[in-house]
Design a protein around this motif. Structure first.
Motif, PDB file in Angstrom:
ATOM      1  N   PHE A  18       7.895  -3.615   0.297  1.00 40.85           N
ATOM      2  CA  PHE A  18       6.796  -2.671   0.500  1.00 40.85           C
ATOM      3  C   PHE A  18       6.039  -3.054   1.770  1.00 40.85           C
ATOM      4  N   ASP A  20       2.770  -3.113   4.333  1.00 43.24           N
ATOM      5  CA  ASP A  20       1.293  -3.121   4.234  1.00 43.24           C
ATOM      6  C   ASP A  20       0.764  -3.672   2.910  1.00 43.24           C
ATOM      7  N   GLN A  54      -3.754  -3.823  -6.378  1.00 40.70           N
ATOM      8  CA  GLN A  54      -2.300  -3.627  -6.420  1.00 40.70           C
ATOM      9  C   GLN A  54      -1.637  -4.795  -7.126  1.00 40.70           C
ATOM     10  N   HIS A  82      -0.854   4.682  -8.907  1.00 41.04           N
ATOM     11  CA  HIS A  82       0.243   5.175  -8.059  1.00 41.04           C
ATOM     12  C   HIS A  82       1.376   4.167  -8.147  1.00 41.04           C
ATOM     13  N   VAL A  84       5.385   2.947  -6.686  1.00 37.78           N
ATOM     14  CA  VAL A  84       6.554   3.051  -5.806  1.00 37.78           C
ATOM     15  C   VAL A  84       7.614   2.111  -6.365  1.00 37.78           C
ATOM     16  N   SER A 124      -0.484   0.664  -7.814  1.00 34.56           N
ATOM     17  CA  SER A 124      -1.676   0.584  -6.973  1.00 34.56           C
ATOM     18  C   SER A 124      -2.750   1.531  -7.484  1.00 34.56           C
ATOM     19  N   ASP A 126      -5.116   2.348  -5.463  1.00 39.04           N
ATOM     20  CA  ASP A 126      -5.382   3.151  -4.266  1.00 39.04           C
ATOM     21  C   ASP A 126      -4.195   4.073  -4.003  1.00 39.04           C
ATOM     22  N   LEU A 128      -1.054   5.812  -2.426  1.00 39.36           N
ATOM     23  CA  LEU A 128       0.031   5.311  -1.573  1.00 39.36           C
ATOM     24  C   LEU A 128       0.639   6.507  -0.843  1.00 39.36           C
ATOM     25  N   ASP A 129       1.459   6.219   0.142  1.00 37.42           N
ATOM     26  CA  ASP A 129       2.089   7.297   0.914  1.00 37.42           C
ATOM     27  C   ASP A 129       3.059   8.068   0.015  1.00 37.42           C
ATOM     28  N   GLN A 132       7.021   8.308   0.879  1.00 40.67           N
ATOM     29  CA  GLN A 132       8.013   7.232   0.867  1.00 40.67           C
ATOM     30  C   GLN A 132       8.922   7.373  -0.357  1.00 40.67           C
ATOM     31  N   TYR A 135       8.295   7.082  -4.643  1.00 43.89           N
ATOM     32  CA  TYR A 135       6.876   7.254  -4.991  1.00 43.89           C
ATOM     33  C   TYR A 135       6.735   8.113  -6.248  1.00 43.89           C
TER      34      TYR A 135
END
Length: 201
Positions: A18, A20, A54, A82, A84, A124, A126, A128-129, A132, A135
């Protein structure tokens, strides 16, 4: 191979897949023999008491299913997470020791390289994108399930209970309707039975 015994298994260290991630992110390495309760107690403490945003669950080989189970429990308990998911292969090194070495026989130890499926799941608080691969957005009803169910209750059962709860009243209505049908039939039935004795007299 019957004289060999597996003495050690190690997996190659590989960076988490992952981008960042904060440097101090907690990685829960799930092993085949790990106890889910212990994993969850630690992970929940990190997210709730220490306020981490996270957490990563990873497992390979036979621990993959247990890894997914932990993630699902976490999502139910916390809600709004969230996710991934990354699936890849890891190389395990197994060292086998010769139990019955012959002077002219094979080496004392054998090292076997095994490729096994491995899963890494990032959860997470927060966003996430969403573009990707792997997800998954938060599931909205988990939050509702938590508010409806008691805090101590397992929300997986309370969410299904929530679905089943409205069913009994219609069932009772059906019962009363059946009774009404029987009740409405009975005057006619009793009327005919009343008439029969009269007819005989």
């Amino acid at each position: 191979m019957e004289n060999f015994r597996k003495v050690r298994t190690s997996e190659e260290e590989s960076p988490l897949p992952f981008p960042d991630l904060p440097p101090d992110v907690v990685e829960m390495k799930v092993k085949e023999g790990s106890k889910i309760r212990n994993l969850m107690n630690f992970a929940m403490a990190q997210m709730e008491l220490k306020g981490r945003r996270q957490i990563v669950f990873s497992g390979c080989g036979r621990a993959v299913t247990k890894t997914i189970t932990c993630v699902e429990i976490m999502k139910r308990k916390l809600g709004g997470l969230h996710q991934v998911t990354k699936v890849r292969y890891k190389t395990l090194l197994e060292v086998w020791e010769n139990q019955d070495p012959l002077p002219t026989g094979p080496a004392q130890n054998l090292t076997v390289h095994k490729n096994v499926p491995s899963i890494c799941i990032l959860l997470s608080r927060d966003p996430l994108d969403p573009n990707q691969t792997g997800y998954q957005p938060p599931e909205p009803w988990h939050g509702l399930g938590l508010q409806l169910g008691n805090a101590g209750e397992d929300t997986s059962s309370s969410s299904t209970k929530g679905l089943k709860r409205p069913l009994p009243p219609p069932g009772q209505e059906l019962l009363t309707k059946k009774l009404q049908v029987q009740v409405s039939d009975s005057p006619r039935g009793s009327g005919t039975s009343d008439r029969q004795p009269d007819g005989h007299h």
